[in-house]
Structure formats: structure tokens, C-alpha cells
Scaffold this active site. Sequence first.
Site, PDB file in Angstrom:
ATOM      1  N   LYS A   1      -4.717  -4.974  -9.507  1.00  0.00           N
ATOM      2  CA  LYS A   1      -3.438  -4.722  -8.869  1.00  0.00           C
ATOM      3  C   LYS A   1      -2.314  -5.165  -9.800  1.00  0.00           C
ATOM      4  CE  LYS A   1      -5.616  -5.508  -4.414  1.00  0.00           C
ATOM      5  NZ  LYS A   1      -6.233  -4.189  -4.483  1.00  0.00           N
TER       6      LYS A   1
ATOM      7  N   TYR B   1       0.840  -1.198   0.000  1.00  0.00           N
ATOM      8  CA  TYR B   1       0.000   0.000   0.000  1.00  0.00           C
ATOM      9  C   TYR B   1       0.878   1.252   0.000  1.00  0.00           C
ATOM     10  CZ  TYR B   1      -3.712  -3.180   1.621  1.00  0.00           C
ATOM     11  OH  TYR B   1      -4.620  -4.205   1.750  1.00  0.00           O
TER      12      TYR B   1
ATOM     13  N   HIS C   1      -6.177   1.706  -1.496  1.00  0.00           N
ATOM     14  CA  HIS C   1      -6.175   0.325  -1.942  1.00  0.00           C
ATOM     15  C   HIS C   1      -4.732  -0.097  -2.191  1.00  0.00           C
ATOM     16  CE1 HIS C   1     -10.486  -0.283  -2.356  1.00  0.00           C
ATOM     17  NE2 HIS C   1     -10.581   0.874  -2.982  1.00  0.00           N
TER      18      HIS C   1
END
Length: 283
Positions: free
Chosen positions: A260, A221, A229
Site C-alpha cells: 500500500k 479504498y 484492496h
Amino acid sequence: AVVSTQSTGGSNVFAEESNSISSQQEAKKVRIYHKDGTYLVWDAATAIYLREKLGIVGVLSGTLPRKPRQNKILGLPLQLIKEEVVLLHVCGVIEIVEQLGVPVVNSEKNYIKYLENSYKEQNTFLQDRIFRKSCQFVENPANEPAHLNLTGEIDINNPPYHLQRVFLRQSTEFWDQKFSECKNFVLSEVEKRRIVVLRDLRCRGYLVTSGSKFGGDFLVYPGDPLVYHAYFVVKVASRERQMEAVDILAFSRLASSVKKVAVIATVSGSDVSYVSLQWSGLK
């Protein structure tokens, strides 16, 4: 897939000081409890200190005592991953203890009194909050909402529904407990590589949690997970062992499906190299 690489010369994981801890913040030793390979924090003050001062997030793993049959809102204890605990221990900011035997109540009377005082404090707080909220809508609100029955004796075995059994600390003063300090860690080669990568990511200013739910070792993070997120899912691999193409594809596709970036980190000594994988459209 689009592939990018980056290499960095990290510092030894067993160095005396950690760059992830601010040099201006005087570290204090806090207690971490170890049991069967699990590392737990049992009081809120320590959990807040680890998060705010040291950037250690962990994961809450306990249910609320008054609502044990749900898992949407969790509470203490805070569970830490082994790699975080090793780094904190090397930096000298924690002590790790393991309970010996079963704790014995030394004063049931004092414990009962502690519970009664806890409920009364919550009772007073709730009454004041309701009164202040009522002032926003009514000119002369009643000091006591009749339907809540906020006064009178409190039965600790059957407290009013509006009181939550939320304890912010471990009530160790009511128990006779013996602990032994844990100083040595048995680390596998995989765990050693993870520690090197974790330290490098923390030195770069990232906050890190376990990435097992997304098929990796770490979730990375840019700031507090309550605000941001995760940007990356990091999988730690050995430079001496070749990864199968199907494993790389599965990892990168899973990371892409949860929006991601998949990152493969390899370690050689204290040097860490990163390879990022991102899916791109065909042209």
C-alpha cells in the site's frame, strides 16, 4: 523513497451538509448506540443502509451465536469509528442514543414465540433449498431428506444443528429499554484533524475504514472493500509538530510491506495536504 505532495482546500467539518452524501438520496435518520466510547449498529437494515447509501463500511465485531468460538466469520453489531459518527451526526442522518439501566423482559412468552417462528422460517427455507438443489441431480427427489428431520416440533433450547441462530434485527419489542440521546461530542485536537481528513477523502469518492492494523489512521479504498484492496494507508499529522525521521521510515516501510502507499495528511483549518511515500530501487 519517492515523495509526492498534494494540497486541497476542504470544507468546514461542521458544515450543514456533506458532499459525501448524494443530494439525490433523501437521508433518513437511523439509530446508533453508544456505550463506553464505542458506537454500534445492532440491526442489519441500518448496516446495509449505511454501507450502500452513505459509504460507511465499519467493522463487524460480533460472533455468530451458534458458533461463538471462532472469529473468521463475524456478525452484528457493526462498530463505527468516532470520526464517522461525528460526520453522520453533523449531516443529520443519525441519532445517537445511550442505554439507561438494564433492559427488562416485558413478555417472555412473546419472545419464545418469536424464536420458534424464526426457526420454522429457516427450516422451511432450508428444506426448499435442498429440494431445489436435489432437482439438479435427481429426477424425482424426495420432498424431505430423511437424515435432516426437517419436520416436527422444534425445541428452541436445543434446535437442530442445521438451524443457525441468526437474527437480523434487535428484538426491542420484547424488552423495556430506556435511552437518552447523545448530542455533544468531546473532541481532542487529534480527532478534529482526523475528521477533516476523513471528510475530504469521502468528498473525493473514497471509502474509508480504520487503519490502525497497518500503523495509520485510515485505510482508503477506491470502492467497496469486498471488491477492492486498500490503495493507501493514511496517517494524520499536525503541521505544527515535526515528525521524527524514524517514524516516517517505519510508517512507509510498513505500508510498503503490505503493498500500500503510505500517505501523510496534514491539516491547517479546513485545508488538507497529502504527502505520499513510496520505496523505489536504487540506481
